[in-house]
Design an enzyme around this catalytic site. Structure first.
Site, PDB file in Angstrom:
ATOM      1  N   GLY A  39       0.793  -1.241   0.000  1.00  0.00           N
ATOM      2  CA  GLY A  39       0.000   0.000   0.000  1.00  0.00           C
ATOM      3  C   GLY A  39       0.816   1.277   0.000  1.00  0.00           C
ATOM      4  N   ASP A  60      -5.949   1.809   9.782  1.00  0.00           N
ATOM      5  CA  ASP A  60      -7.378   1.595   9.985  1.00  0.00           C
ATOM      6  C   ASP A  60      -7.596   1.221  11.463  1.00  0.00           C
ATOM      7  OD1 ASP A  60     -10.072   1.042   9.421  1.00  0.00           O
ATOM      8  OD2 ASP A  60      -9.654  -0.931   8.608  1.00  0.00           O
TER       9      ASP A  60
HETATM   10  P1  IMP Z   1      -5.318  -2.057  10.087  1.00  0.00           P
HETATM   11  O1  IMP Z   1      -6.765  -2.316  10.352  1.00  0.00           O
HETATM   12  O2  IMP Z   1      -4.916  -0.682  10.569  1.00  0.00           O
HETATM   13  O3  IMP Z   1      -4.460  -3.144  10.644  1.00  0.00           O
HETATM   14  O4  IMP Z   1      -5.130  -2.043   8.526  1.00  0.00           O
HETATM   15  C1  IMP Z   1      -4.791  -3.208   7.893  1.00  0.00           C
HETATM   16  C2  IMP Z   1      -4.593  -3.027   6.437  1.00  0.00           C
HETATM   17  O5  IMP Z   1      -5.874  -3.098   5.868  1.00  0.00           O
HETATM   18  C3  IMP Z   1      -4.021  -1.723   5.945  1.00  0.00           C
HETATM   19  O6  IMP Z   1      -2.632  -1.654   5.997  1.00  0.00           O
HETATM   20  C4  IMP Z   1      -4.521  -1.766   4.537  1.00  0.00           C
HETATM   21  O7  IMP Z   1      -3.712  -2.632   3.763  1.00  0.00           O
HETATM   22  C5  IMP Z   1      -5.873  -2.396   4.679  1.00  0.00           C
HETATM   23  N1  IMP Z   1      -6.973  -1.414   4.698  1.00  0.00           N
HETATM   24  C6  IMP Z   1      -7.637  -0.907   5.738  1.00  0.00           C
HETATM   25  N2  IMP Z   1      -8.592  -0.066   5.346  1.00  0.00           N
HETATM   26  C7  IMP Z   1      -8.500  -0.031   4.001  1.00  0.00           C
HETATM   27  C8  IMP Z   1      -9.217   0.692   2.978  1.00  0.00           C
HETATM   28  O8  IMP Z   1     -10.125   1.500   3.204  1.00  0.00           O
HETATM   29  N3  IMP Z   1      -8.821   0.427   1.708  1.00  0.00           N
HETATM   30  C9  IMP Z   1      -7.816  -0.436   1.376  1.00  0.00           C
HETATM   31  N4  IMP Z   1      -7.136  -1.114   2.296  1.00  0.00           N
HETATM   32  C10 IMP Z   1      -7.474  -0.904   3.589  1.00  0.00           C
END
Ligand code: IMP
Ligand code: MG
Length: 192
Positions: free
Chosen positions: A46, A105
């Protein structure tokens, strides 16, 4: 590519807005690290578009490395479990590290990475993210450099994917629920 993709319901952040914000962030980062040689650690995949545009604007010497992590769960079911699938090439002990994320996220992935990297005893580790979906935060993450706070919508483009697609859109767009909703009733092996 500038025409809106049919599955994108809204362009949340335009190419121009991204460009402007990145040059401000780059100035902040250059000022913060002007007396040392920082190591920017991009979280694959990403970070790729963001990090390449960002480093071009940071006017001080720096090093770059990448790490890849697979998070288990899905958009609707984050588990916090993660695993490193590509580790750093560099030793980070004693280094000034800046972790570069496309989006934070729930914070589970960044939390996992921070714990893992802190155990390697860098001199200092800070977090930079283009997007911050703050309302969804479960694990508290100190963010030193943030591009944009965004609402609780599933976004794609500018490096961010849905099932590996849409990373090459030059803007950040909201993906239609009809596309993301396909995952709602599936098992736990959905990798974002
Ligand atoms: P976390 O929930 O902060 O651990 O996020 C995990 C991963 O989910 C991020 O690094 C992104 O790769 C993916 N992610 C979370 N939200 C989104 C979104 O809205 N679009 C695309 N990928 C997302
Ligand atoms: Mg993903």
């Amino acid at each position: 590519m500038n025409d809106k993709n049919e599955n994108i319901v809204e362009v949340l952040i335009t190419q121009e807005a991204i460009r402007q914000r990145i040059s401000q962030m780059a100035e902040e980062i250059a000022a913060a690290y002007r007396d040392c040689l920082p190591l920017l650690v991009g979280v694959l995949k990403g970070c790729v578009l963001f990090m390449s545009d960002l480093v071009k604007q940071i006017g001080i010497p720096l090093e770059m490395d990448y790490i890849a992590v697979m998070s288990y769960g899905g958009i609707h079911r984050p588990t916090g479990a993660a695993r490193i699938t590509k580790d750093l090439d560099c030793v980070i002990e004693g280094r000034e590290v800046l972790l570069v994320e496309g989006i934070i996220d729930t914070g589970m992935t960044a939390g996992y990475l921070l714990r893992n990297l802190e155990a390697r005893q860098p001199r200092n580790i800070r977090v930079c993210t283009l997007l911050d979906k703050e309302v969804r935060r479960i694990v508290k993450i100190p963010i030193a450099f943030r591009g944009f706070k965004i609402p609780d919508r599933f976004v794609v483009g500018y490096g961010l994917d849905f099932r590996q697609l849409y990373r090459n859109l030059p803007y950040i767009g909201v993906l239609s629920d009809e596309v993301t909703g396909l995952d709602r009733n599936q098992g736990t092996k959905i990798f974002l």
